[in-house]
Every structure is written in structure tokens, then in C-alpha cells.
Design an enzyme around this catalytic site. Structure first.
Site, PDB file in Angstrom:
ATOM      1  N   ARG A  45       0.835  -1.211   0.000  1.00  0.00           N
ATOM      2  CA  ARG A  45       0.000   0.000   0.000  1.00  0.00           C
ATOM      3  C   ARG A  45       0.871   1.262   0.000  1.00  0.00           C
ATOM      4  O   ARG A  45       0.438   2.342  -0.377  1.00  0.00           O
ATOM      5  CB  ARG A  45      -0.978  -0.006   1.188  1.00  0.00           C
ATOM      6  CG  ARG A  45      -1.873   1.207   1.251  1.00  0.00           C
ATOM      7  CD  ARG A  45      -3.161   1.008   2.068  1.00  0.00           C
ATOM      8  NE  ARG A  45      -2.964   0.234   3.262  1.00  0.00           N
ATOM      9  CZ  ARG A  45      -2.419   0.696   4.393  1.00  0.00           C
ATOM     10  NH1 ARG A  45      -2.022   1.951   4.460  1.00  0.00           N
ATOM     11  NH2 ARG A  45      -2.268  -0.088   5.430  1.00  0.00           N
ATOM     12  N   LYS A 104      -8.769   3.728 -19.244  1.00  0.00           N
ATOM     13  CA  LYS A 104      -9.154   4.084 -20.607  1.00  0.00           C
ATOM     14  C   LYS A 104      -7.969   3.880 -21.571  1.00  0.00           C
ATOM     15  O   LYS A 104      -7.483   2.782 -21.698  1.00  0.00           O
ATOM     16  CB  LYS A 104      -9.677   5.524 -20.611  1.00  0.00           C
ATOM     17  CG  LYS A 104     -10.719   5.807 -19.489  1.00  0.00           C
ATOM     18  CD  LYS A 104     -11.956   4.978 -19.640  1.00  0.00           C
ATOM     19  CE  LYS A 104     -13.072   5.169 -18.614  1.00  0.00           C
ATOM     20  NZ  LYS A 104     -12.823   5.615 -17.289  1.00  0.00           N
ATOM     21  N   ASP A 126      -7.827  16.689 -15.664  1.00  0.00           N
ATOM     22  CA  ASP A 126      -8.070  15.292 -16.014  1.00  0.00           C
ATOM     23  C   ASP A 126      -7.800  15.154 -17.520  1.00  0.00           C
ATOM     24  O   ASP A 126      -8.530  15.707 -18.343  1.00  0.00           O
ATOM     25  CB  ASP A 126      -9.519  14.944 -15.654  1.00  0.00           C
ATOM     26  CG  ASP A 126      -9.856  13.485 -15.915  1.00  0.00           C
ATOM     27  OD1 ASP A 126      -9.250  12.884 -16.814  1.00  0.00           O
ATOM     28  OD2 ASP A 126     -10.748  12.959 -15.232  1.00  0.00           O
TER      29      ASP A 126
HETATM   30  C1  4LM Z   1     -16.929   6.708 -18.735  1.00  0.00           C
HETATM   31  N1  4LM Z   1     -15.332   7.398 -17.106  1.00  0.00           N
HETATM   32  O1  4LM Z   1     -16.950   7.881 -19.114  1.00  0.00           O
HETATM   33  P1  4LM Z   1     -12.461   5.200 -13.205  1.00  0.00           P
HETATM   34  N2  4LM Z   1     -12.179  10.840 -15.371  1.00  0.00           N
HETATM   35  C2  4LM Z   1     -12.828  10.746 -16.542  1.00  0.00           C
HETATM   36  C3  4LM Z   1     -13.610   9.625 -16.801  1.00  0.00           C
HETATM   37  O2  4LM Z   1     -14.238   9.552 -17.989  1.00  0.00           O
HETATM   38  C4  4LM Z   1     -13.729   8.599 -15.827  1.00  0.00           C
HETATM   39  C5  4LM Z   1     -13.053   8.759 -14.615  1.00  0.00           C
HETATM   40  C6  4LM Z   1     -12.270   9.893 -14.417  1.00  0.00           C
HETATM   41  C7  4LM Z   1     -16.220   6.404 -17.471  1.00  0.00           C
HETATM   42  C8  4LM Z   1     -16.419   5.288 -16.708  1.00  0.00           C
HETATM   43  C9  4LM Z   1     -17.613   4.431 -16.735  1.00  0.00           C
HETATM   44  C10 4LM Z   1     -12.701  11.838 -17.545  1.00  0.00           C
HETATM   45  C11 4LM Z   1     -14.562   7.444 -16.065  1.00  0.00           C
HETATM   46  C12 4LM Z   1     -13.125   7.733 -13.512  1.00  0.00           C
HETATM   47  O3  4LM Z   1     -13.686   4.636 -13.851  1.00  0.00           O
HETATM   48  O4  4LM Z   1     -12.623   5.343 -11.732  1.00  0.00           O
HETATM   49  O5  4LM Z   1     -11.173   4.508 -13.614  1.00  0.00           O
HETATM   50  O6  4LM Z   1     -12.269   6.697 -13.802  1.00  0.00           O
HETATM   51  O7  4LM Z   1     -17.447   5.793 -19.407  1.00  0.00           O
END
Ligand code: 4LM
Length: 394
Positions: free
Chosen positions: A58, A208, A183
Site C-alpha cells: 500500500r 481508458k 483530467d
Molecule cells: C466513462 N469514465 O466515461 P475510473 N475521469 C474521466 C472519466 O471519464 C472517468 C473517470 C475519471 C467512465 C467510466 C464508466 C474523464 C470514467 C473515472 O472509472 O474510476 O477509472 O475513472 O465511461
């Protein structure tokens, strides 16, 4: 470690350590929870930060360390920290930087769970939040208060691809001593490197493009060592959203083809966006690679391509929009993006269902808006699948 001036080379070699014994080409997976001390003193010294060496996964793990070193090279930052999800990275950053009585400036246009964190969890903990248009520098300046500690945004924004000017946000942050967080999930470091514009912390849902194969949920933060070390030793350690060594290995493997994949995603998306724009059933396509998109003018200054995601409105009822999505044969009905498969989803009822109806309207997300994350298939096949589904509802 070896580093090039070319990002294609760095996705393969940048930040890679020589692996000592046996000389494996692929990074070993240190699938261990804990690390053995030679004696009590060595353990105590490591806990006190007076000796190098691992303690417990961790707090740090060699496979995860390598992913962090690789991401720091790609985002051109001093350091990086890996997390068990993109939301783990968002919350670790936010809770390390803000406490009760502090103020956050962000946009009302965000990924749904980031919006939920900012709109519900933070106010409940006594952290003030202002939602403004981050593309409007005057609105951002007007929202600054003496207790403003962080400006947080996405660019391009999920799901309508609104583009925020990085130079402008970084300048405002520097002028007022406010930490800026961007982000960069939709672009990946191949298409945009916010730190080179002066942004302090760069965030990714590594789920992603970085991983790219739809088999990991993970997050990354990149930034100056002082900030990253602070986050690692406070909210990551104590709240515990760590990345597993196996997931770090999968993301490292994904990075090796990141450049090729992102280039192909962008090329395919450009063709699909142009095709949809000309289709009689389409009301509007939101894609920064199209000249009528407000973000198009920033393509040449802060982005090296428009990426693989677009959103579009159909000229039809909500029921027909749903029927269109259900008619697709090759494109997969799924949330997420950046995978080899083309993924399609309905933001109002899926990724952005955390928004109340009036909040959806303010964020420009109608009930007939559809998000398409273009994959790596042949672009003709993607367009043919979209066309047959469009034809079936007209
Ligand atoms: C989606 N997105 O859009 P985790 N920042 C951005 C995101 O698109 C996402 C996250 C953070 C989608 C998930 C279902 C710009 C997530 C959050 O899913 O926690 O790895 O990331 O389809």
C-alpha cells in the site's frame, strides 16, 4: 533509465529500469503484499524514511513504481502516483489538497462520478464548491475567493468534448497561488501534456487509453515530487486506493502501444465524425476535430489530435435514439472508452445519471445525446454499423 525527445520511443522505453537478475524484457510483477526486513532496525529506518526500500504494497511496490516512473516521463512531470481507479486518483488528490472551509473551483461539466463527488460529498464535509464555465477565464477569475485552493477541470470534457484553454487556467492558478488539476483521460499524453502548459497535477483514468484493452480499472496522478509525495504519504496511504501490481503490469503493457492506438483512434474518429455530420438523421456532432466545434481552434496550440471520443444528437425522439443504440451489431453497448472495441452509451441514463435533470440540461446533456468511443476496427465497418442502425429507425 533512458529517455528520448520522442514520445513514441518513451512509451516503450521511458522510465524503464534495468531489471537486475535474469534481465527480463517485460517488467516483473512483484505480486507481494509485504517486504521482508533484514532486522528490526532496517524496518524502523524504512518507516522513518531514513532508509530506502519497500515496506508494504500500500506504500509502494516495484511494479507500480515502474508504471509511475513511466507515466512521469510521458506527462513530462517530476513524479507520478498510481491508484486503484480514476476516482481513487480524483479523491486522493482532492482530499489531500482541500479541508473543511476551503474552496474548489470546477466546471458543471465533468465525468458523472467526479461531479457527484464535488456536488454531494465535498459540501457534506464543509468544502465549498463553485461550478463555473472553465472555458471562460473571466468567470474563473470572478469565482476566486481568499479560501480557493484548487481549480479542477477535464479537457476535452466528458461527454460533449468542450475544450478548456490550459494556458489560461494555468496562468490564473499561478497568479493566485491556486493548485490546478486537469483530467487528461480523453487525450492521453500522446495528444496533450497539461504540465507543459503549467498545470500542476495531471490526472488519468488509466482504465481508458493508457491500458487500452478493457481489462483494468486504474488511475494515475502526475505532478511535482513534493505534491505527489504528499498525496502518496497522506490520502493514498491512509485511504488506500492503491493499484495492484498485476494491474500496473497490464497498464505498462498497454503503454507500449499507446502511440499507435491513440493515433488510430483519432484517425477513425475523424472519419466517423465527418461521416455522421453529413448524415441526414444527425442533428449535431460534438467532436473537436470538426471545424465548427468551439475547441477546434485549440487543436493546433494544446492538442496533437482530437482523440477517439465524440457525442452526437439524432434528429429523433428519445425512443428512436434508444432503438438506434439497440440496433447496433458490431459496436458494443458499454460505458468506458479507449478500448479496441467501439463503445456506445447513453450519458443521461448511464455515465452522467448522477446529474439531476436540471443539472443535465446545464451541462448540455440532452436525453437524445449519444456518446461514441471509436475503437480500432476498420473505420468503414464502424460507419456501416452506425448506418444500418440509423436506417432502421428512420
Ligand atoms: C466513462 N469514465 O466515461 P475510473 N475521469 C474521466 C472519466 O471519464 C472517468 C473517470 C475519471 C467512465 C467510466 C464508466 C474523464 C470514467 C473515472 O472509472 O474510476 O477509472 O475513472 O465511461
Amino acid at each position: 533509465m533512458w529517455e528520448s525527445k520522442n514520445i513514441e520511443t518513451n512509451t516503450i522505453h521511458g522510465g524503464k529500469k534495468s531489471q537486475g537478475e535474469h534481465g527480463p524484457l517485460s517488467t516483473p510483477i512483484y505480486q507481494t503484499s509485504t517486504f521482508v526486513f533484514e532486522d528490526v532496525q532496517q524496518g524502523a529506518d524504512r518507516f522513518a524514511g531514513e532508509a530506502q526500500g519497500h515496506i508494504y504494497s500500500r506504500l509502494g511496490n516495484p511494479t507500480v513504481d515502474e508504471l509511475e516512473a513511466r507515466m512521469a516521463v510521458l506527462e513530462e512531470t517530476e513524479s507520478a502516483a498510481a491508484f486503484g481507479s480514476g476516482m481513487g486518483a480524483v479523491s486522493a488528490a482532492i482530499f489531500a489538497l482541500l479541508k473543511a472551509g476551503d474552496h474548489l473551483i470546477t466546471s458543471h461539466r465533468l465525468y458523472g462520478c467526479t461531479f457527484a463527488l464535488f456536488n454531494h460529498q465535498l459540501p457534506a464535509l464543509g468544502i465549498q464548491v463553485s461550478f463555473v464555465d472553465l472555458a471562460d477565464a473571466q468567470a474563473v477569475r470572478a469565482a476566486i475567493q481568499p479560501n480557493t485552493k484548487v481549480i479542477y477541470g477535464e479537457t476535452p470534457i466528458n461527454p460533449c468534448l468542450t475544450v478548456i484553454n490550459l494556458d489560461s487556467i494555468a496562468a490564473i492558478g499561478q497568479e493566485h497561488g491556486i493548485i490546478t488539476v486537469i483530467d487528461n483521460t480523453f487525450m492521453s499524453p500522446i495528444l496533450q501534456r497539461p504540465a507543459t502548459h503549467g498545470i500542476d497535477l495531471v490526472l488519468h483514468s488509466a482504465t481508458k487509453y493508457l491500458n487500452g484493452h478493457g481489462d483494468v480499472v486504474a488511475g494515475i496522478l502526475c505532478g511535482p515530487s513534493a505534491l505527489i509525495d504528499h498525496i502518496k504519504m497522506t490520502t493514498r496511504k491512509d485511504m488506500g486506493a492503491v493499484m495492484s501490481p498485476h494491474d500496473a503490469w497490464l497498464v505498462i503493457r498497454g503503454l507500449k502501444t499507446l502511440h499507435l492506438r491513440v493515433q488510430r483512434h483519432s484517425e477513425n474518429a475523424q472519419l466517423v465524425a465527418e461521416h455522421l455530420q453529413d448524415h441526414s438523421a444527425i442533428e449535431k456532432v460534438y467532436y473537436p476535430g470538426l471545424p465548427d466545434h468551439p475547441g477546434y481552434r485549440l487543436l493546433s496550440t494544446q492538442m496533437h489530435g482530437a482523440g477517439g471520443v465524440m457525442a452526437f444528437e439524432l434528429k429523433c425522439s428519445f425512443e428512436q435514439a434508444v432503438a438506434f443504440i439497440n440496433q447496433l451489431k458490431m459496436c458494443k453497448r458499454a460505458v468506458s472508452l479507449g478500448d479496441a472495441e467501439t463503445l456506445i452509451q447513453h450519458p443521461a441514463s448511464m455515465t452522467h445519471s448522477t446529474y439531476a435533470p436540471e443539472e443535465l440540461a446545464e451541462a448540455g446533456i440532452s436525453r437524445t445525446l449519444i456518446r461514441l468511443a471509436v475503437g480500432l476496427e476498420n473505420a468503414e465497418d464502424i460507419m456501416a454499423d452506425l448506418d444500418q442502425a440509423l436506417a432502421s429507425i428512420l
